[in-house]
Design an enzyme around this catalytic site. Sequence first.
Site: not given
Length: 483
Positions: A262, A337
């Site tokens: 990120k 997820r």
Amino acid sequence: MPLHLSYAADLPQGASTVFVLPAGTKELPADLTDLPEAARQYVHEQLVADAKLITVNHFSHQHYFVVAATKPTPHLAVEELRKSGHHLHGLVKAAKLQELYIRDLTAEGTGALPLAEGIYLTAYQFEGYRTDEKSLAPASLTRVVLTGSTVSAEQVQELEGLLLGVCLARDLVNEPLNKLNATQFAERMAAAGDEAGYRTEILDMMHIEALRMGGLLAVNLGSPEPPTFTIMEWKPENARNTKPYVLVGKGVVFDTGGLSLKPTPGSMDLMKCDMAGGAAVTGVLYALAKNQIPVHVIGLVPATDNRPGGNAFVPGDVLTMYNGLTVEVLNTDAEGRLLLADALAFARKYNPEMVVDIATLTGAAARAIGKEGIVAMGTAGEERLHQLKQAGHRVHERVVEFPLWDEYAEHIKSDIADIANLGKVDAGAISAGKFLERFIDDYPWVHLDIAGPAFLTAPDSYRGKGGTGTTVRLLYDFLKSQA
């Protein structure tokens, strides 16, 4: 120390008090006998001028008058009272009051509890790790007392139990990684269970490997700390549901994005909040147990941090998940997820009435509706989704349903595995939900993406700054209505 809520049948003479007045009030009730005529006239003039929050300083004590708002729906009127509680807290703090009474004068008797809720949540402070006394500002207000026949001691006690759950979730979200790794997170969940009365089981690395939870294990590969999988269960003897409701919370205690790193600042520096779903599950279980709500609920929280070190998983890897499905990794920053998928498949063993997962899953959800709402999608059917939305309106944690149309399955197709962990540029929140859908069985399921409201970088009324504890009040209200 958190603010304490209590109940008293009568209002003491000379107590600092806030009176909740009906919408449109222009005259004060005649039974407010401890208000001098000059002060009464002042309040009357303010009411005629349509003031909504009025202060009368008696020097020895304070009187506040909050006028309920006229809104298109009762739920919005209640929300306005929560916001009034936020504004009132600022005045009470400036006056350095230690104790405040609330008397509800509305005909419906619906003003005291939401006002107290707004005060309580505004008063929340994360104690943190500051040592400089100049930077510490302990609140003087320690007790709020609700009085009169429009509210009961049981209602006040229940509200406090719920708000303690919200504050617990906020505390967990606000903790930095070096104070809350996956193991410490699991220990905090167990400690909350010991205090509130729910049961906790913590699965360690050996158990997780034995279960072959390929998603959780892959995300953990780059971390120097082991993963955990925490199972919380509130099962009262008088539970009214024969099959449990299962809550699944994302527990990524810090997310660097892994090798798909990120950017920072502006993204990675906020990622201690990536376990807000797991924190919310903890807060809900705590509140349900604290208030002895007769509903059987199980909480599942897979936890790890996501780092690019060591033997970290890489884009292109193929993982075998708990339920046997294979997943091609296209982006290691789509890791939440993967944890949730293992937990959702694991939930099948409980033969659940319904499963709800809560996660700070996608920036796409935050971009779609901002911090003002929660993105939802799932297979639970119109009636249950309607009930969830109604609970959202009652507590003002509003739910916006996104579709899970069959065509979205094309977004997560893989050339070499059953599915890919990343969809197309468009519909990112939905493709994440579509990914999770592959791991549920025949139980009703709802996915809640809380990426927008879970952590705020600027104060927002009673929700404050930092961790908000979002979905604790929503799911408590929803589950209580099911009981």
